[in-house]
Design an enzyme around this catalytic site. Structure first.
Site, PDB file in Angstrom:
ATOM      1  N   ARG A 215      45.807  38.122  32.213  1.00  0.00           N
ATOM      2  CA  ARG A 215      45.204  39.437  32.430  1.00  0.00           C
ATOM      3  C   ARG A 215      44.678  39.522  33.846  1.00  0.00           C
ATOM      4  O   ARG A 215      43.895  38.693  34.276  1.00  0.00           O
ATOM      5  CB  ARG A 215      44.079  39.671  31.425  1.00  0.00           C
ATOM      6  CG  ARG A 215      44.652  39.506  30.019  1.00  0.00           C
ATOM      7  CD  ARG A 215      43.791  40.015  28.935  1.00  0.00           C
ATOM      8  NE  ARG A 215      44.568  39.876  27.683  1.00  0.00           N
ATOM      9  CZ  ARG A 215      44.180  40.299  26.505  1.00  0.00           C
ATOM     10  NH1 ARG A 215      43.016  40.897  26.389  1.00  0.00           N
ATOM     11  NH2 ARG A 215      44.938  40.140  25.454  1.00  0.00           N
ATOM     12  N   GLU A 217      42.628  41.549  35.064  1.00  0.00           N
ATOM     13  CA  GLU A 217      41.371  42.295  35.148  1.00  0.00           C
ATOM     14  C   GLU A 217      40.394  41.563  36.056  1.00  0.00           C
ATOM     15  O   GLU A 217      40.344  40.344  36.074  1.00  0.00           O
ATOM     16  CB  GLU A 217      40.764  42.445  33.749  1.00  0.00           C
ATOM     17  CG  GLU A 217      41.577  43.379  32.886  1.00  0.00           C
ATOM     18  CD  GLU A 217      41.672  42.894  31.453  1.00  0.00           C
ATOM     19  OE1 GLU A 217      40.923  41.979  31.082  1.00  0.00           O
ATOM     20  OE2 GLU A 217      42.532  43.420  30.719  1.00  0.00           O
ATOM     21  N   ARG A 223      32.431  34.543  30.089  1.00  0.00           N
ATOM     22  CA  ARG A 223      33.265  34.524  28.893  1.00  0.00           C
ATOM     23  C   ARG A 223      34.644  35.142  29.106  1.00  0.00           C
ATOM     24  O   ARG A 223      35.334  35.456  28.150  1.00  0.00           O
ATOM     25  CB  ARG A 223      32.532  35.222  27.741  1.00  0.00           C
ATOM     26  CG  ARG A 223      32.147  36.638  28.046  1.00  0.00           C
ATOM     27  CD  ARG A 223      31.245  37.258  26.990  1.00  0.00           C
ATOM     28  NE  ARG A 223      31.064  38.655  27.285  1.00  0.00           N
ATOM     29  CZ  ARG A 223      30.259  39.144  28.219  1.00  0.00           C
ATOM     30  NH1 ARG A 223      29.512  38.315  28.934  1.00  0.00           N
ATOM     31  NH2 ARG A 223      30.177  40.425  28.443  1.00  0.00           N
ATOM     32  N   HIS A 224      35.031  35.336  30.362  1.00  0.00           N
ATOM     33  CA  HIS A 224      36.353  35.897  30.655  1.00  0.00           C
ATOM     34  C   HIS A 224      37.155  34.977  31.562  1.00  0.00           C
ATOM     35  O   HIS A 224      36.606  34.328  32.439  1.00  0.00           O
ATOM     36  CB  HIS A 224      36.215  37.248  31.360  1.00  0.00           C
ATOM     37  CG  HIS A 224      35.772  38.356  30.463  1.00  0.00           C
ATOM     38  ND1 HIS A 224      34.463  38.739  30.364  1.00  0.00           N
ATOM     39  CD2 HIS A 224      36.455  39.148  29.618  1.00  0.00           C
ATOM     40  CE1 HIS A 224      34.360  39.738  29.493  1.00  0.00           C
ATOM     41  NE2 HIS A 224      35.558  39.998  29.017  1.00  0.00           N
ATOM     42  N   GLU A 357      32.813  38.357  21.060  1.00  0.00           N
ATOM     43  CA  GLU A 357      33.997  38.605  20.251  1.00  0.00           C
ATOM     44  C   GLU A 357      34.929  37.401  20.316  1.00  0.00           C
ATOM     45  O   GLU A 357      35.172  36.836  21.371  1.00  0.00           O
ATOM     46  CB  GLU A 357      34.713  39.845  20.824  1.00  0.00           C
ATOM     47  CG  GLU A 357      35.999  40.200  20.133  1.00  0.00           C
ATOM     48  CD  GLU A 357      36.765  41.311  20.871  1.00  0.00           C
ATOM     49  OE1 GLU A 357      36.112  42.126  21.558  1.00  0.00           O
ATOM     50  OE2 GLU A 357      37.997  41.332  20.772  1.00  0.00           O
ATOM     51  N   SER A 360      40.536  39.849  17.583  1.00  0.00           N
ATOM     52  CA  SER A 360      40.668  41.203  17.090  1.00  0.00           C
ATOM     53  C   SER A 360      42.019  41.324  16.410  1.00  0.00           C
ATOM     54  O   SER A 360      42.966  40.612  16.728  1.00  0.00           O
ATOM     55  CB  SER A 360      40.496  42.233  18.207  1.00  0.00           C
ATOM     56  OG  SER A 360      41.535  42.113  19.125  1.00  0.00           O
ATOM     57  N   ARG A 408      37.277  30.688  23.482  1.00  0.00           N
ATOM     58  CA  ARG A 408      36.043  31.280  22.942  1.00  0.00           C
ATOM     59  C   ARG A 408      35.657  30.611  21.626  1.00  0.00           C
ATOM     60  O   ARG A 408      34.474  30.421  21.344  1.00  0.00           O
ATOM     61  CB  ARG A 408      36.216  32.783  22.744  1.00  0.00           C
ATOM     62  CG  ARG A 408      36.165  33.537  24.060  1.00  0.00           C
ATOM     63  CD  ARG A 408      36.180  35.022  23.833  1.00  0.00           C
ATOM     64  NE  ARG A 408      35.968  35.732  25.089  1.00  0.00           N
ATOM     65  CZ  ARG A 408      35.646  37.013  25.160  1.00  0.00           C
ATOM     66  NH1 ARG A 408      35.504  37.734  24.056  1.00  0.00           N
ATOM     67  NH2 ARG A 408      35.455  37.585  26.334  1.00  0.00           N
TER      68      ARG A 408
END
Length: 434
Positions: A215, A217, A223-224, A357, A360, A408
RNA sequence: GUCCGGAUGGUGUAGUGGCCCAUCAUGAAAGCCUGUCGAGCUUUCGACCCGGGUUCGAAUCCCGGUCCGGGCGCCA
């Protein structure tokens, strides 16, 4: 030929008199003059090599006691039960051989006596991982994967690999890393989502994939990551409720497996791992908003994605794993199935740890027309999804699935401060080496 | 991206204008020591992120830059 006969952790006082060969790193030496102690470290622990001047001879003693820290050593010797030694035994060496010396000074302290910043540790990650508590986390991560693969096998799920090099920004929204692919532009895939759904159309029925996702981003938090490992599952003829049960069993099973099989590593980390009890609480998005509204200053509107503050508030008040279900259709991806009688809400769910999280998932849209409609509603062009949509025109079973972040899961299981502690060579906004 | 904080021997740190040719721990080098287990003791070595400015004087204050950490944002 394997040089060692035993790991340090495999030796105990009952093996008194046995000849062994140990191989590892020189953890430290303590030189008392006529006697010196060399501590050898391998991945299973420490062993004390006792060097006695009178037994070894002057020259051999001198060279053995002057081995630089972290040099690679091979020790052939005899186990001796010795109450004065750590763990009740020591090795009396016949031979101490330096296979490869370490330079000084070291980039950080592998004995963990002196603290070390994360950035320094990552710059010298190979040395950092020699620190027992760092290694322990990665061995536990491997045990988590072993548990998950075993769980999938028991449930007749087929392991697959889908491409990481893809032609287009398949889901819109998220930034992808562009790469050059011969004369074409290509991207690193952000998720196996579309491919695992296509495999439902292929009749594979139940698939899982454990692999990297990318990703682009610009997030910059504890946590990323820009490269992560995702554990993805997709199951035909299942709804959201069914795959939630699979997910909670997979997670609780991983905890149980680690608690039973990683006692040494948990001890090194000083952790008393508690296996979460099933079932996890189910809380709808609307209920979550209600809980958060009781707190002063909450300003979430129905339809907003949960902000970090609300997420943290929920985590603190619930205090254990929970599912957030029945999200607004507007904030979940197009492939998430809306409820038939109230389509503003969908069959999407998140698995939450109090800190963040973890996963999902959803029941997916399997009707072609509905899927095309949802893609358009999200402002995307169905033409760009033709390779995917094609699989929905010739009989697509109803299906559901989820994606779970490995790092995670490990980070929250071991209560690690930073997700980078759960990745061997992390890739974040700023780090591309090592 | 943005807000806040930070950058001092290999590593982790103390130091808010002169008391600093910079503190402590760890480490490294040399030496003493036969039961250490974060061994002990003696001696020695090694550092103020970069550029500019203020000042008689800057590790310390100001400006710019670089890098790092934390929060938020972003996170199909």
């Amino acid at each position: 030929m394997i040089l060692r006969t035993h790991y340090s952790g495999d030796i105990n006082a009952e093996m008194d008199g046995k000849e062994v060969t140990l191989a590892g790193f020189a953890h430290e030496t303590r030189d008392l003059g006529g006697i010196a102690f060399l501590v050898l470290r391998d991945r299973k622990g420490l062993a004390q090599i006792t060097l006695v001047k009178k037994l070894l001879g002057k020259e051999a003693f001198k060279s053995a006691r002057s081995i630089s820290r972290e040099s690679v050593v091979l020790v052939k010797g005899t186990v001796k039960a010795e109450p004065k030694a750590p763990r009740g035994f020591e090795i009396l060496p016949g031979e101490v051989q330096v296979l490869n010396p370490a330079q000084v000074p070291l980039p950080l302290d592998p004995t963990e006596k002196v603290e070390c910043e994360l950035d320094t540790r990552l710059d010298a990650r190979f040395m950092d991982i020699r620190r027992p508590s760092v290694l322990a986390a990665f061995e536990i991560e491997s045990a988590v994967l072993e548990s998950l693969r075993g769980f999938f096998r028991e449930n007749a799920v087929t392991e697959v690999f889908t491409p990481k090099i893809v032609a287009a920004a398949t889901e819109g929204g998220t930034d992808l890393f562009p790469i050059s692919y011969f004369e074409k532009e290509a991207f690193l895939n952000q998720s196996p989502q579309l491919y695992k759904q296509m495999l439902m159309g292929a009749g594979m029925d139940r698939v899982f994939e454990i692999g990297p996702i990318f990703r682009a981003e610009e997030h910059d938090t504890r946590r990323h990551l820009n490269e992560a490992v995702s554990i993805d599952l997709e199951v035909s003829f299942a709804d959201d409720k069914a795959v939630m049960e699979i997910l909670e069993q997979a997670v609780a099973g991983a905890y149980r497996h680690v608690a039973e099989n990683c006692r040494y590593q948990l001890e090194v980390l000083g952790l008393d791992l508690k296996v979460p009890s099933l079932p996890f609480r189910r809380i709808t998005y609307s209920e979550a908003l209600g809980l958060a509204a009781d707190k002063a200053g909450a300003k979430m509107q129905w339809g907003d994605d949960l902000d970090t503050e609300t997420e943290r508030f929920l985590g603190q008040s619930i205090g254990e794993h929970y599912f957030l279900t029945d999200w607004p259709s507007s904030i979940k991806p197009y492939y998430t199935l809306p409820y038939e009688d109230h389509p503003e809400v969908c069959r999407g769910f998140d698995l939450m740890h109090p800190r963040m999280e973890l996963a999902s998932g959803a029941q997916r849209v399997h009707d072609y027309e509905q899927l095309v409609g949802r893609i358009k509603e999200k402002g995307l062009d169905p033409d760009g999804f033709e390779f995917y949509l094609k699989a929905f025109r010739y009989g697509m079973p109803p299906h559901a699935g989820w994606g779970l972040g490995l790092s995670r899961l490990v980070m929250t299981m071991l209560n690690l401060e930073n997700i980078r502690d759960a990745v061997i060579f992390p890739r974040d906004r700023k780090r591309l080496v090592p």
